[in-house]
Design a protein around this motif. Structure first.
Motif, PDB file in Angstrom:
ATOM      1  N   SER A  70      36.213  55.116 117.966  1.00 30.36           N
ATOM      2  CA  SER A  70      36.866  56.348 118.409  1.00 30.36           C
ATOM      3  C   SER A  70      36.960  56.383 119.929  1.00 30.36           C
ATOM      4  CB  SER A  70      36.092  57.550 117.869  1.00 30.36           C
ATOM      5  OG  SER A  70      34.728  57.477 118.244  1.00 30.36           O
ATOM      6  N   SER A  71      37.287  57.541 120.469  1.00 28.02           N
ATOM      7  CA  SER A  71      37.524  57.680 121.909  1.00 28.02           C
ATOM      8  C   SER A  71      36.906  58.980 122.396  1.00 28.02           C
ATOM      9  CB  SER A  71      39.028  57.647 122.201  1.00 28.02           C
ATOM     10  OG  SER A  71      39.729  58.545 121.353  1.00 28.02           O
ATOM     11  N   GLY A  72      36.833  59.155 123.720  1.00 24.84           N
ATOM     12  CA  GLY A  72      36.196  60.359 124.228  1.00 24.84           C
ATOM     13  C   GLY A  72      36.490  60.600 125.695  1.00 24.84           C
ATOM     14  N   ALA A  73      36.187  61.823 126.129  1.00 22.76           N
ATOM     15  CA  ALA A  73      36.301  62.225 127.532  1.00 22.76           C
ATOM     16  C   ALA A  73      35.437  63.457 127.735  1.00 22.76           C
ATOM     17  CB  ALA A  73      37.755  62.520 127.917  1.00 22.76           C
ATOM     18  N   VAL A  74      35.015  63.690 128.978  1.00 20.21           N
ATOM     19  CA  VAL A  74      34.161  64.828 129.296  1.00 20.21           C
ATOM     20  C   VAL A  74      34.995  65.921 129.955  1.00 20.21           C
ATOM     21  CG1 VAL A  74      32.158  65.611 130.609  1.00 20.21           C
ATOM     22  CG2 VAL A  74      32.123  63.365 129.531  1.00 20.21           C
ATOM     23  N   LEU A  75      34.897  67.125 129.421  1.00 23.65           N
ATOM     24  CA  LEU A  75      35.612  68.270 129.970  1.00 23.65           C
ATOM     25  C   LEU A  75      35.000  68.690 131.309  1.00 23.65           C
ATOM     26  CD1 LEU A  75      36.004  70.458 126.745  1.00 23.65           C
ATOM     27  CD2 LEU A  75      37.778  69.093 127.874  1.00 23.65           C
ATOM     28  N   PRO A  76      35.703  69.499 132.104  1.00 26.84           N
ATOM     29  CA  PRO A  76      35.160  69.951 133.384  1.00 26.84           C
ATOM     30  C   PRO A  76      33.825  70.681 133.284  1.00 26.84           C
ATOM     31  CG  PRO A  76      37.522  70.331 133.316  1.00 26.84           C
ATOM     32  CD  PRO A  76      37.131  69.871 131.952  1.00 26.84           C
ATOM     33  N   ASN A  77      33.534  71.298 132.141  1.00 32.61           N
ATOM     34  CA  ASN A  77      32.260  71.998 131.988  1.00 32.61           C
ATOM     35  C   ASN A  77      31.116  71.088 131.555  1.00 32.61           C
ATOM     36  OD1 ASN A  77      32.758  71.497 129.306  1.00 32.61           O
ATOM     37  ND2 ASN A  77      32.789  73.636 128.655  1.00 32.61           N
ATOM     38  N   PRO A 110      37.169  69.761 111.897  1.00 33.38           N
ATOM     39  CA  PRO A 110      37.973  68.851 111.049  1.00 33.38           C
ATOM     40  C   PRO A 110      39.459  69.160 111.146  1.00 33.38           C
ATOM     41  CG  PRO A 110      36.871  70.508 109.705  1.00 33.38           C
ATOM     42  CD  PRO A 110      36.354  70.701 111.100  1.00 33.38           C
ATOM     43  N   ASN A 111      40.261  68.127 110.920  1.00 37.58           N
ATOM     44  CA  ASN A 111      41.726  68.257 110.822  1.00 37.58           C
ATOM     45  C   ASN A 111      42.347  68.885 112.062  1.00 37.58           C
ATOM     46  OD1 ASN A 111      41.751  67.223 108.121  1.00 37.58           O
ATOM     47  ND2 ASN A 111      41.000  69.225 107.436  1.00 37.58           N
ATOM     48  N   TYR A 112      41.748  68.656 113.210  1.00 34.57           N
ATOM     49  CA  TYR A 112      42.305  69.204 114.451  1.00 34.57           C
ATOM     50  C   TYR A 112      43.440  68.340 114.978  1.00 34.57           C
ATOM     51  CZ  TYR A 112      42.520  71.293 119.097  1.00 34.57           C
ATOM     52  OH  TYR A 112      42.941  71.924 120.244  1.00 34.57           O
ATOM     53  N   LEU A 113      43.282  67.026 114.875  1.00 30.43           N
ATOM     54  CA  LEU A 113      44.255  66.110 115.456  1.00 30.43           C
ATOM     55  C   LEU A 113      45.526  66.034 114.618  1.00 30.43           C
ATOM     56  CD1 LEU A 113      41.740  63.297 116.395  1.00 30.43           C
ATOM     57  CD2 LEU A 113      42.909  64.814 117.993  1.00 30.43           C
ATOM     58  N   ALA A 114      46.650  65.868 115.296  1.00 33.00           N
ATOM     59  CA  ALA A 114      47.934  65.799 114.599  1.00 33.00           C
ATOM     60  C   ALA A 114      48.080  64.493 113.827  1.00 33.00           C
ATOM     61  CB  ALA A 114      49.077  65.954 115.594  1.00 33.00           C
ATOM     62  N   GLU A 115      47.466  63.419 114.327  1.00 34.13           N
ATOM     63  CA  GLU A 115      47.514  62.117 113.671  1.00 34.13           C
ATOM     64  C   GLU A 115      46.141  61.471 113.725  1.00 34.13           C
ATOM     65  OE1 GLU A 115      49.548  60.621 111.864  1.00 34.13           O
ATOM     66  OE2 GLU A 115      51.539  61.471 112.232  1.00 34.13           O
ATOM     67  N   ARG A 116      45.947  60.453 112.894  1.00 30.81           N
ATOM     68  CA  ARG A 116      44.673  59.739 112.925  1.00 30.81           C
ATOM     69  C   ARG A 116      44.526  59.043 114.271  1.00 30.81           C
ATOM     70  NH1 ARG A 116      44.970  53.855 110.165  1.00 30.81           N
ATOM     71  NH2 ARG A 116      42.870  54.402 109.518  1.00 30.81           N
ATOM     72  N   ARG A 117      43.321  59.075 114.814  1.00 29.81           N
ATOM     73  CA  ARG A 117      43.044  58.412 116.080  1.00 29.81           C
ATOM     74  C   ARG A 117      41.912  57.412 115.868  1.00 29.81           C
ATOM     75  NH1 ARG A 117      47.687  58.991 118.527  1.00 29.81           N
ATOM     76  NH2 ARG A 117      48.391  61.145 118.301  1.00 29.81           N
ATOM     77  N   TRP A 118      42.309  56.167 115.711  1.00 27.85           N
ATOM     78  CA  TRP A 118      41.402  55.053 115.485  1.00 27.85           C
ATOM     79  C   TRP A 118      41.824  53.958 116.453  1.00 27.85           C
ATOM     80  CZ3 TRP A 118      41.595  51.214 110.836  1.00 27.85           C
ATOM     81  CH2 TRP A 118      40.345  50.583 110.690  1.00 27.85           C
ATOM     82  N   TYR A 119      40.965  53.617 117.398  1.00 31.45           N
ATOM     83  CA  TYR A 119      41.273  52.705 118.504  1.00 31.45           C
ATOM     84  C   TYR A 119      42.246  53.359 119.504  1.00 31.45           C
ATOM     85  CZ  TYR A 119      39.441  49.038 115.349  1.00 31.45           C
ATOM     86  OH  TYR A 119      38.669  48.292 114.501  1.00 31.45           O
ATOM     87  N   ALA A 120      42.074  54.634 119.756  1.00 35.87           N
ATOM     88  CA  ALA A 120      42.906  55.346 120.733  1.00 35.87           C
ATOM     89  C   ALA A 120      42.206  55.374 122.095  1.00 35.87           C
ATOM     90  CB  ALA A 120      43.188  56.763 120.245  1.00 35.87           C
ATOM     91  N   THR A 121      42.902  55.885 123.099  1.00 37.12           N
ATOM     92  CA  THR A 121      42.365  56.020 124.455  1.00 37.12           C
ATOM     93  C   THR A 121      42.537  57.459 124.932  1.00 37.12           C
ATOM     94  OG1 THR A 121      42.830  53.709 125.014  1.00 37.12           O
ATOM     95  CG2 THR A 121      42.576  55.243 126.846  1.00 37.12           C
ATOM     96  N   ASN A 122      41.502  57.985 125.590  1.00 36.58           N
ATOM     97  CA  ASN A 122      41.534  59.338 126.144  1.00 36.58           C
ATOM     98  C   ASN A 122      41.534  59.284 127.671  1.00 36.58           C
ATOM     99  OD1 ASN A 122      41.101  59.899 123.459  1.00 36.58           O
ATOM    100  ND2 ASN A 122      39.465  61.367 123.793  1.00 36.58           N
ATOM    101  N   GLN A 123      42.225  60.248 128.292  1.00 39.89           N
ATOM    102  CA  GLN A 123      42.211  60.373 129.744  1.00 39.89           C
ATOM    103  C   GLN A 123      42.163  61.853 130.114  1.00 39.89           C
ATOM    104  OE1 GLN A 123      42.251  58.150 132.616  1.00 39.89           O
ATOM    105  NE2 GLN A 123      41.840  60.163 133.501  1.00 39.89           N
ATOM    106  N   ILE A 124      41.193  62.214 130.964  1.00 44.98           N
ATOM    107  CA  ILE A 124      41.128  63.584 131.469  1.00 44.98           C
ATOM    108  C   ILE A 124      42.274  63.783 132.467  1.00 44.98           C
ATOM    109  CG2 ILE A 124      39.528  63.043 133.343  1.00 44.98           C
ATOM    110  CD1 ILE A 124      39.217  66.156 131.146  1.00 44.98           C
ATOM    111  N   LEU A 125      42.888  64.968 132.443  1.00 44.59           N
ATOM    112  CA  LEU A 125      44.066  65.249 133.262  1.00 44.59           C
ATOM    113  C   LEU A 125      43.718  66.207 134.404  1.00 44.59           C
ATOM    114  CD1 LEU A 125      46.630  65.643 130.347  1.00 44.59           C
ATOM    115  CD2 LEU A 125      46.284  63.640 131.836  1.00 44.59           C
ATOM    116  N   PRO A 126      44.597  66.372 135.383  1.00 40.07           N
ATOM    117  CA  PRO A 126      44.286  67.222 136.530  1.00 40.07           C
ATOM    118  C   PRO A 126      43.969  68.668 136.174  1.00 40.07           C
ATOM    119  CG  PRO A 126      46.148  65.809 137.045  1.00 40.07           C
ATOM    120  CD  PRO A 126      45.858  65.623 135.585  1.00 40.07           C
ATOM    121  N   ASN A 127      44.502  69.171 135.074  1.00 40.01           N
ATOM    122  CA  ASN A 127      44.220  70.557 134.670  1.00 40.01           C
ATOM    123  C   ASN A 127      42.989  70.677 133.779  1.00 40.01           C
ATOM    124  OD1 ASN A 127      45.139  69.484 132.289  1.00 40.01           O
ATOM    125  ND2 ASN A 127      46.730  71.027 131.923  1.00 40.01           N
TER     126      ASN A 127
END
Length: 503
Positions: A70-77, A110-127
């Motif tokens: 899976s993939s991940g990123a840390v929110l500003p908080n 559960p069921n939050y993502l619009a599509e399956r995410r397996w071997y995806a990449t996450n990037q935190i954005l400026p906002n």
């Protein structure tokens, strides 16, 4: 398989749920009930832990659904948002928020993502939002949180379809947020400058020379080299190292392990017409991890000399780390370090610690946990690598942060740091930089970045202590909001890091 350092100096680690029981009990009478799990529907063991670096101890965490690859990123908080996985976990969002006691745990949606995410990449954005890109047979992207819940939240990205070959070689695409607010996306051999707001490709960069793939399963690694705000025209440069020749994965599955790539490519994406500069590592390497050190150097660690990522797909472990010095003369940039005794192959991970060490763990190139009668057993140990700057010979010039005027660093605002050093040289020998902790999996540190801040003044406070004033990053496109490790570097030797919140 996955690691993320948190702002309380603890590391979240997790593997997968469908390998059967682990050796760690959840405790407290807790068990996981999952009728969709392919191994155990009732499982009272942990598949995630929270590792305390200071005490070298851990406590079990509970995940409900499968978070394999899976993939991940840390929110500003400071909350870790982990996305996707496998089977019943591939549409799930999981959140872990650090706490001062031992009651915090994973919270799943559960069921939050619009599509399956397996071997995806996450990037935190400026906002502070997260973009989630790609995955197996997913040529699209989406956002967390969803930007328009009442409408479609899925966006097509044909570049991912175009870069998929017979071995895929475009999974876990390398994604870096650039100071102009756009994304650099690299998959297979190609890369683009992408405006995610308009869902448009601004330009395509030249293909990496030699035409050999760099993404999973021909896994190389990638970093955005340190961004220096002291330069009037900031240079923005991507570096990609290692990988495997085309068709290596298919060969590996038949027991033929092809030698990995030794080449690295540097691309100055801030140039008007950028072109790749190719260099060669002293060791061929696939599945290597690239980690930015507080010195500004890059360590390349873990991996194999032959084969690719995947089960039973590699041979010839590369246990020797290499340190790369981006600003050194071209023929003097790679430095070979002392080897480890432990092979770290498929499904190993690595993160930078605030004390300057590099934490390494895992390795499991097998379909299930396998500890006997195999060439490379499943590896359960952790170890740390100490870069040369931690040598005792540098103790007199090693700075230490005593206090920061505030634990909050604001954009384009002055920030005071008090530090000590026994043998201070000159202001020209000082540098202040922040490093974002990365989400490490499958040879890529998502969201990893270093920003060198501008030093405006430094004055002596006592015999060995000094007060420096630095200017915070100018905008969120250079450094997205959130928690960073702050380091002082004196004469090339970094201090231990301290946490600051950029906002």
């Amino acid at each position: 398989m996955h690691m993320q350092l948190l702002r309380n100096n603890k590391v979240v680690m997790f593997d997968r749920t469908d390998f059967g029981p682990s050796n760690i009990s959840l405790g407290g009478g807790r068990c996981r009930f999952d009728p969709a799990d392919t191994a155990l529907q009732v499982d009272c063991t942990a598949h995630s832990v929270l590792y305390d670096v200071a005490s070298n101890s851990f406590r079990p965490l509970m995940v409900q659904t499968d978070l394999w690859c899976s993939s991940g990123a840390v929110l500003p908080n400071g909350t870790l948002v982990q996305t996707g996985g496998y089977n019943d976990g591939d549409h799930v969002i999981r959140a872990f928020t650090p706490c001062i006691n031992d009651i915090c745990d994973w919270i799943e949606t559960p069921n939050y993502l619009a599509e399956r995410r397996w071997y995806a990449t996450n990037q935190i954005l400026p906002n502070g939002d997260i973009i989630i890109i790609g995955g197996r047979r997913q040529f699209n992207f989406e956002f967390f949180p969803k930007i328009k819940p009442e409408k479609s939240s899925l966006f097509q990205l044909n570049f991912l379809r175009e870069t998929s070959d017979s071995d895929e070689n475009n999974l876990y695409p390398f994604v870096h947020l650039l100071p102009d607010g756009n994304l650099f996306i690299f998959a297979n051999t190609r890369s683009i400058l992408f405006n995610y707001n308009q869902n448009s490709v601004i330009k395509e960069f030249p293909s990496i020379p030699n035409g050999e793939p760099r993404n999973y399963p021909s896994s190389g690694s990638s970093v955005l080299l340190p961004l220096d705000q002291n330069k009037p025209d900031m240079e923005v440069e991507i570096m990609i190292c290692g990988g495997a020749p085309r068709r290596s994965h298919r060969e590996a599955l038949e027991g033929n392990f092809v030698e990995a790539l030794s080449s690295c490519g540097r691309l100055m994406v801030s140039d008007r017409n950028p072109s790749w500069e190719v260099e060669y590592m002293p060791i061929s390497r696939v599945m290597g991890d690239m980690v930015i050190l507080p010195s500004g150097d890059v360590i390349i660690i873990n991996g194999a000399g032959k084969g690719t990522a995947g089960w039973e797909a590699s041979d010839d472990p590369v246990t020797t780390p290499v340190i790369y010095r981006p600003t050194a003369e071209r023929n003097n940039r790679f430095w070979t370090m002392e080897p480890s005794r432990t092979p770290r192959l498929y499904h190993s991970a690595v993160v930078l610690l605030p004390d300057g060490r590099v934490l390494v763990g895992g390795s499991n190139p097998h379909v299930y946990y396998n500890f006997t009668r195999v060439k490379f057993p499943t590896e359960l140990s952790l170890e740390s690598f100490s870069p040369p700057y931690l040598s005792a010979e540098y103790r007199l010039i090693r700075p230490r942060i005593v206090a920061a005027a505030s634990k909050v660093l604001e954009y384009a605002q002055l920030f005071s740091v008090i530090f000590t050093v026994a043998e201070y040289t000159t202001p020209d020998s000082l540098s202040f930089r922040i490093i974002a902790p990365s989400f490490s999996t499958h040879s890529f540190g998502m969201n990893q970045r270093m920003v060198v801040m501008k030093l405006t003044s430094v004055s002596r406070v006592t015999v060995y202590s000094y007060n420096a004033t630095v200017l915070g990053p100018s905008k969120a496109e250079i450094a997205p909001p959130g928690y960073y490790m702050l380091f002082v570097v004196h004469s090339g030797i970094p201090s231990p890091g301290t946490w600051v919140k950029l906002q």
